[in-house]
Motif scaffolding. Structure first.
Motif, PDB file in Angstrom:
ATOM      1  N   SER A 112      72.808  77.658-114.904  1.00  0.00           N
ATOM      2  CA  SER A 112      72.609  77.448-116.339  1.00  0.00           C
ATOM      3  C   SER A 112      73.771  78.073-117.105  1.00  0.00           C
ATOM      4  O   SER A 112      73.663  79.179-117.640  1.00  0.00           O
ATOM      5  CB  SER A 112      71.280  78.073-116.762  1.00  0.00           C
ATOM      6  N   LEU A 113      74.898  77.358-117.140  1.00  0.00           N
ATOM      7  CA  LEU A 113      76.111  77.832-117.803  1.00  0.00           C
ATOM      8  C   LEU A 113      76.609  76.788-118.783  1.00  0.00           C
ATOM      9  O   LEU A 113      76.307  75.603-118.646  1.00  0.00           O
ATOM     10  CB  LEU A 113      77.204  78.113-116.771  1.00  0.00           C
ATOM     11  N   TYR A 114      77.407  77.235-119.743  1.00  0.00           N
ATOM     12  CA  TYR A 114      77.953  76.347-120.761  1.00  0.00           C
ATOM     13  C   TYR A 114      79.453  76.529-120.854  1.00  0.00           C
ATOM     14  O   TYR A 114      79.972  77.629-120.637  1.00  0.00           O
ATOM     15  CB  TYR A 114      77.306  76.640-122.120  1.00  0.00           C
ATOM     16  N   VAL A 115      80.147  75.468-121.206  1.00  0.00           N
ATOM     17  CA  VAL A 115      81.597  75.523-121.373  1.00  0.00           C
ATOM     18  C   VAL A 115      81.916  76.472-122.525  1.00  0.00           C
ATOM     19  O   VAL A 115      81.305  76.395-123.587  1.00  0.00           O
ATOM     20  CB  VAL A 115      82.172  74.120-121.659  1.00  0.00           C
ATOM     21  N   GLY A 116      82.833  77.397-122.282  1.00  0.00           N
ATOM     22  CA  GLY A 116      83.235  78.356-123.300  1.00  0.00           C
ATOM     23  C   GLY A 116      82.472  79.668-123.236  1.00  0.00           C
ATOM     24  O   GLY A 116      82.810  80.611-123.928  1.00  0.00           O
ATOM     25  N   GLN A 117      81.459  79.740-122.397  1.00  0.00           N
ATOM     26  CA  GLN A 117      80.654  80.953-122.260  1.00  0.00           C
ATOM     27  C   GLN A 117      81.463  82.053-121.594  1.00  0.00           C
ATOM     28  O   GLN A 117      82.171  81.815-120.630  1.00  0.00           O
ATOM     29  CB  GLN A 117      79.422  80.621-121.418  1.00  0.00           C
ATOM     30  N   GLN A 118      81.358  83.272-122.112  1.00  0.00           N
ATOM     31  CA  GLN A 118      82.051  84.400-121.493  1.00  0.00           C
ATOM     32  C   GLN A 118      81.189  84.975-120.387  1.00  0.00           C
ATOM     33  O   GLN A 118      79.956  84.996-120.482  1.00  0.00           O
ATOM     34  CB  GLN A 118      82.372  85.478-122.522  1.00  0.00           C
ATOM     35  N   MET A 119      81.888  85.405-119.325  1.00  0.00           N
ATOM     36  CA  MET A 119      81.181  85.923-118.160  1.00  0.00           C
ATOM     37  C   MET A 119      81.889  87.164-117.647  1.00  0.00           C
ATOM     38  O   MET A 119      83.066  87.357-117.903  1.00  0.00           O
ATOM     39  CB  MET A 119      81.151  84.861-117.070  1.00  0.00           C
ATOM     40  N   ASP A 120      81.145  87.971-116.907  1.00  0.00           N
ATOM     41  CA  ASP A 120      81.738  89.089-116.176  1.00  0.00           C
ATOM     42  C   ASP A 120      81.936  88.597-114.757  1.00  0.00           C
ATOM     43  O   ASP A 120      81.015  88.048-114.147  1.00  0.00           O
ATOM     44  CB  ASP A 120      80.816  90.311-116.191  1.00  0.00           C
ATOM     45  N   VAL A 121      83.143  88.785-114.229  1.00  0.00           N
ATOM     46  CA  VAL A 121      83.469  88.298-112.888  1.00  0.00           C
ATOM     47  C   VAL A 121      83.802  89.486-112.005  1.00  0.00           C
ATOM     48  O   VAL A 121      84.556  90.372-112.392  1.00  0.00           O
ATOM     49  CB  VAL A 121      84.643  87.289-112.938  1.00  0.00           C
ATOM     50  N   TYR A 122      83.226  89.479-110.818  1.00  0.00           N
ATOM     51  CA  TYR A 122      83.433  90.538-109.841  1.00  0.00           C
ATOM     52  C   TYR A 122      84.203  89.951-108.665  1.00  0.00           C
ATOM     53  O   TYR A 122      83.744  89.000-108.026  1.00  0.00           O
ATOM     54  CB  TYR A 122      82.087  91.098-109.374  1.00  0.00           C
ATOM     55  N   ILE A 123      85.386  90.494-108.386  1.00  0.00           N
ATOM     56  CA  ILE A 123      86.253  89.978-107.325  1.00  0.00           C
ATOM     57  C   ILE A 123      86.341  91.017-106.219  1.00  0.00           C
ATOM     58  O   ILE A 123      86.649  92.181-106.475  1.00  0.00           O
ATOM     59  CB  ILE A 123      87.666  89.675-107.877  1.00  0.00           C
ATOM     60  N   LYS A 124      86.094  90.591-104.995  1.00  0.00           N
ATOM     61  CA  LYS A 124      86.181  91.500-103.847  1.00  0.00           C
ATOM     62  C   LYS A 124      87.652  91.759-103.558  1.00  0.00           C
ATOM     63  O   LYS A 124      88.457  90.848-103.464  1.00  0.00           O
ATOM     64  CB  LYS A 124      85.519  90.874-102.627  1.00  0.00           C
ATOM     65  N   THR A 125      87.988  93.029-103.433  1.00  0.00           N
ATOM     66  CA  THR A 125      89.368  93.416-103.147  1.00  0.00           C
ATOM     67  C   THR A 125      89.445  94.025-101.756  1.00  0.00           C
ATOM     68  O   THR A 125      88.480  94.633-101.288  1.00  0.00           O
ATOM     69  CB  THR A 125      89.888  94.424-104.189  1.00  0.00           C
TER      70      THR A 125
END
Length: 144
Positions: A112-125
């Motif tokens: 349930s996402l919309y174009v332009g919505q801000q998100m927090d992204v977690y990237i495995k390092t």
């Protein structure tokens, strides 16, 4: 009139009978784009860019609900590091910060996402046990 691509009207600011000026405008009258698949454009601070690898596992959470984790698939890097456009106002934030943009595809088509919505992204390092938290920026053409 026909659209140059198959897509969805994301925003319409023109009405029947309204005069549409020719030439470049400060704001477009209509925004057209593709919403399948959805993509997330992630801004990674230049000081952390060396930690991000192509193909790294990532997950996104909608702003305000960190309990939801949506898996992401790496697509590509935008190889040119650009000035950061959205500043949080945090006292430790530098205004001359530059960011590496990383494009990810949303794996869950039913999210349930919309174009332009801000998100927090977690990237495995590779050098950390816990994923690094980066803030994504999406907007017109950025969050598709």
């Amino acid at each position: 009139m026909r659209a140059p691509i198959a897509g969805v009207i994301l925003q319409n600011k023109v009405r029947l009978g309204q005069f549409a000026q020719c030439g470049p405008l400060s704001e477009p009258l209509m925004i057209l784009g593709s919403v399948t698949p959805l993509h997330v454009r992630v801004d990674v601070d230049e000081h952390d860019a060396w930690r991000v690898r192509g193909g790294a596992l990532a997950a996104a959470s909608p702003r305000g609900n960190g309990s939801i984790r949506i898996p992401l698939e790496f697509v590509r890097f935008e190889p040119y590091v650009i000035p950061k456009k959205s500043l949080t106002g945090d006292s430790t934030e530098r205004v001359d910060t530059r960011v590496l943009q990383v494009i990810y595809r949303v794996k869950d088509e039913n999210a349930s996402l919309y174009v332009g919505q801000q998100m927090d992204v977690y990237i495995k390092t590779p050098d950390a046990v816990n994923p690094s938290r980066e803030s994504s920026e999406s907007g017109a053409g950025h969050g598709q």
